[in-house]
Enzyme design. Structure first.
Site, mmCIF file in Angstrom:
data_model
loop_
_atom_site.group_PDB
_atom_site.id
_atom_site.type_symbol
_atom_site.label_atom_id
_atom_site.label_comp_id
_atom_site.label_asym_id
_atom_site.label_seq_id
_atom_site.Cartn_x
_atom_site.Cartn_y
_atom_site.Cartn_z
ATOM 1 N N LYS A 21 0.846 -1.192 0.000
ATOM 2 C CA LYS A 21 0.000 0.000 0.000
ATOM 3 C C LYS A 21 0.880 1.241 0.000
ATOM 4 O O LYS A 21 1.719 1.419 0.875
ATOM 5 C CB LYS A 21 -0.915 0.002 1.235
ATOM 6 C CG LYS A 21 -1.703 1.304 1.446
ATOM 7 C CD LYS A 21 -2.658 1.227 2.635
ATOM 8 C CE LYS A 21 -3.264 2.579 2.971
ATOM 9 N NZ LYS A 21 -4.183 2.552 4.136
ATOM 10 N N ASP A 55 -2.318 10.067 4.192
ATOM 11 C CA ASP A 55 -3.745 9.751 4.303
ATOM 12 C C ASP A 55 -4.442 10.763 5.218
ATOM 13 O O ASP A 55 -4.378 10.660 6.438
ATOM 14 C CB ASP A 55 -3.908 8.327 4.862
ATOM 15 C CG ASP A 55 -5.380 7.901 4.922
ATOM 16 O OD1 ASP A 55 -6.244 8.632 4.370
ATOM 17 O OD2 ASP A 55 -5.649 6.834 5.518
ATOM 18 N N LYS A 57 -9.955 12.799 8.545
ATOM 19 C CA LYS A 57 -9.531 12.315 9.863
ATOM 20 C C LYS A 57 -9.458 13.482 10.840
ATOM 21 O O LYS A 57 -9.225 14.618 10.428
ATOM 22 C CB LYS A 57 -8.121 11.694 9.760
ATOM 23 C CG LYS A 57 -8.052 10.348 9.071
ATOM 24 C CD LYS A 57 -6.617 9.843 9.058
ATOM 25 C CE LYS A 57 -6.508 8.504 8.329
ATOM 26 N NZ LYS A 57 -7.230 7.419 8.997
ATOM 27 N N ASP A 87 1.713 5.918 5.878
ATOM 28 C CA ASP A 87 0.683 5.036 5.323
ATOM 29 C C ASP A 87 1.174 4.354 4.033
ATOM 30 O O ASP A 87 0.425 3.611 3.404
ATOM 31 C CB ASP A 87 -0.609 5.838 5.073
ATOM 32 C CG ASP A 87 -1.861 4.985 5.165
ATOM 33 O OD1 ASP A 87 -1.800 3.886 5.758
ATOM 34 O OD2 ASP A 87 -2.904 5.412 4.619
ATOM 35 N N ASP A 104 -12.106 7.438 3.737
ATOM 36 C CA ASP A 104 -10.921 7.085 4.527
ATOM 37 C C ASP A 104 -10.592 5.586 4.404
ATOM 38 O O ASP A 104 -9.540 5.149 4.839
ATOM 39 C CB ASP A 104 -11.153 7.478 5.994
ATOM 40 C CG ASP A 104 -9.866 7.553 6.792
ATOM 41 O OD1 ASP A 104 -8.784 7.493 6.179
ATOM 42 O OD2 ASP A 104 -9.949 7.663 8.032
ATOM 43 N N GLU A 106 -9.455 3.985 1.977
ATOM 44 C CA GLU A 106 -8.872 4.172 0.642
ATOM 45 C C GLU A 106 -7.853 3.100 0.276
ATOM 46 O O GLU A 106 -7.653 2.807 -0.898
ATOM 47 C CB GLU A 106 -8.232 5.562 0.538
ATOM 48 C CG GLU A 106 -6.792 5.676 1.069
ATOM 49 C CD GLU A 106 -6.635 5.388 2.552
ATOM 50 O OE1 GLU A 106 -7.632 5.493 3.281
ATOM 51 O OE2 GLU A 106 -5.516 5.034 2.986
ATOM 52 N N ARG A 163 -7.798 -0.131 0.585
ATOM 53 C CA ARG A 163 -8.364 -1.289 -0.111
ATOM 54 C C ARG A 163 -8.707 -0.956 -1.560
ATOM 55 O O ARG A 163 -8.716 -1.843 -2.421
ATOM 56 C CB ARG A 163 -9.600 -1.792 0.660
ATOM 57 C CG ARG A 163 -10.733 -0.811 0.752
ATOM 58 C CD ARG A 163 -11.693 -1.121 1.892
ATOM 59 N NE ARG A 163 -11.149 -0.746 3.193
ATOM 60 C CZ ARG A 163 -11.757 -0.943 4.356
ATOM 61 N NH1 ARG A 163 -12.946 -1.531 4.406
ATOM 62 N NH2 ARG A 163 -11.201 -0.551 5.476
#
Ligand code: BES
Ligand code: MN
Ligand code: ZN
Length: 501
Positions: free
Chosen positions: A265, A270, A277, A288, A347, A349, A351
């Protein structure tokens, strides 16, 4: 990184600031050598009980003038019966830190003369090097005024004769390369988001490939659009920086042998997107992309070791930003394989970008696919910062990852992909929904991925809790830990074709 060298020199003759002596609770210096004659204080310290051999206890002694190293740093290993590689890593890390705190710069570790508890001399040495080296990490490139104690600069492994030198050469070489991979991963994960964004991450992958010996292809936004990676493009919509899809290929054996594909990933920051967030600790989300960093680090090690395998690394990379053109809840995205997902929460994101990569992996007809992702806060709630979540569709692959996890102490814990959880991510308007809410969040994230997994053995590692450490521990720094590198390399180093299920 601290320089690591193997020298043919008895430890009594080595010029260093300190020689590290490991002592189990049974109080037998494990060198199997007569240390008392050259470290007279050692006998006294044993007799007075100042040396206990208790795990991670340290005592700094002065050696006799006949020695070139003025100090012996005695570190405890705990009970020999309970000793394992992790005990040694931690003891060695504590010794290295103790030396650094004393403003020493160069330590020496003698090669063990025999096996120690259940560990072979080679295993002991590898663990000792890992612990010492991995403890001497700092992300210091942006600190202009030196603070605190500084780090060790040199680690010398002492082999008493040519035979020992021959015997331990490959362990020292291997462990040095492995630790360099871990440092690379930590550096990438810790780098600020104004330094590492998709295009610079790709550049770093390219440089690494050039140095280590793997091919790197960087797909740009136009190519990603042409392919139809709707997940990666959807997440990227709020960002002014374009996405990239990084393809790294290491061909270590015949091209006809299908590769193992590693997916990381690569969310370089993020914010959560429109489902923003909260501000507290948001800066942690610069890491991230740790999954991506782990894949780059692991590939660098695999290539430098010239492992006789084919390994492909795939990194979908973008920021997740709340710009005016960002995707919004309610949007429906279409992925590389034509499947669709309803956006419930922007959020969730990771996946979405992994989905496209999992589909892309199919083109390699891979032996196995393993993805690493800082995927869910729910995984941190479930497992804390101790162990990574493991999911997958292939028993043998999962068991191998568990074993590599035990050996490296980058441990994993399997969670189920029971069918019953599917209803949480059912959508009324698309094939699947990208968020299943709070319950079983790590599982529903993995189940989402499973919708995009092809006909290959697959494992998913949720490293949200293990990749970003809230505090420093023995050989792990605060922040990016480098998790995944040692695990993957151990898995690949011992790889044999996996049976079909
Ligand atoms: N990158 C985060 C997960 C994360 C959280 C990693 C804490 C490391 C530490 C991920 O993209 C995310 O935001 N997940 C959401 C999913 C939810 C909206 C379904 C989460 O876990 O809250
Ligand atoms: Mn997120
Ligand atoms: Zn994320």
């Amino acid at each position: 990184m601290i320089s690591v060298e193997l020298r043919r020199k008895r430890w009594q003759q080595i010029e260093a600031d300190a020689v590290v002596l490991f002592v189990p609770e049974e109080q037998v210096p494990i060198l199997g050598q007569d240390t008392s004659t050259h470290v007279p204080a050692l006998q006294t310290a044993l007799e007075t009980g100042d040396i206990t051999g208790k795990a991670k206890s340290t005592v700094l002694l002065y050696t006799d003038k006949a020695l070139r190293a003025p100090r012996a740093l005695v570190v405890g290993l705990g009970a020999e019966a309970k000793l394992n590689a992790e005990t040694v890593r931690r003891a060695s890390a504590v010794a290295a830190k103790r030396a650094a705190t004393a403003k020493l710069r160069h330590i020496a570790i003698p090669v063990p003369q025999h096996s120690v508890g259940s560990l072979s001399a080679e295993e002991f040495l590898q663990a000792a090097i890992e612990g010492a080296v991995l403890s001497q990490y700092r992300f210091g490139k942006y600190i202009t005024a030196p603070r605190d104690n500084g780090l060790l600069e040199r680690l010398t492994i002492c082999a008493a004769n040519t035979a020992e030198q021959q015997r331990f050469r490959s362990v020292v070489e291997y462990t040095r390369i492995l630790c360099e991979g871990v440092f690379l991963t930590r550096d990438l994960a810790n780098a600020p988001p104004n330094e590492i964004y998709p295009e610079t991450l790709a550049e770093r992958a390219r440089e690494t490939g050039n140095q280590a010996g793997f091919n790197v292809r960087i797909l740009n936004k136009a190519q990603i659009e042409r392919l139809g990676m709707g997940g990666l493009l959807g997440v990227n919509r709020g960002s002014t920086r374009p996405p990239v899809f990084i393809v790294m290929e290491y061909w270590g054996t015949r091209r006809t042998q299908p590769p193992i594909v590693l997916i990381g990933k690569g969310i370089t920051f993020d914010t959560g997107g429109i489902s923003l967030k909260p501000a507290a600790n948001m800066s942690e989300m610069k890491a991230d992309m740790h999954g991506a960093a782990s894949v780059i680090g692991a590939l660098s090690v695999v290539a430098r070791l010239r492992l006789p395998l084919n390994v492909v690394g795939l990194v979908p990379a973008t920021e997740n930003m709340p710009g005016g053109s960002a995707m919004v809840p309610g949007d429906i995205l279409r992925f590389l394989n034509g499947k669709t997902a309803e956006i419930e929460n922007t959020d969730a994101e990771g996946r979405l970008i992994l989905a496209d990569a999992l589909v892309y992996a199919e083109r390699y007809k891979p032996q196995a696919v393993i993805d690493l992702a800082t995927l869910t806060g729910a995984c941190v709630v479930a497992l804390g910062n101790v162990v990574s979540g493991l999911f997958g569709n292939h028993r043998e692959l999962l068991e191998r990852i568990k074993q590599a996890g035990e050996r490296t102490y980058e441990r994993v814990w399997e969670l189920p992909l029971y069918e019953e959880y599917e209803e949480l991510i059912r959508s009324d308007v698309a094939d699947v929904k990208n968020s299943g809410g709070r319950n079983a969040g790590a599982i529903t994230a993995a189940l989402f991925l499973k919708h995009f997994v092809g006909d290959y053995p697959w494992a998913h590692l949720d490293i949200a809790g293990t990749a970003i450490a809230p505090k420093e521990t023995d050989y792990m720094p605060k922040g990016g830990t480098g998790i995944g590198v040692r695990l993957l390399v151990e898995l690949l180093r011992t790889w044999t074709p996996i049976p079909l299920e």
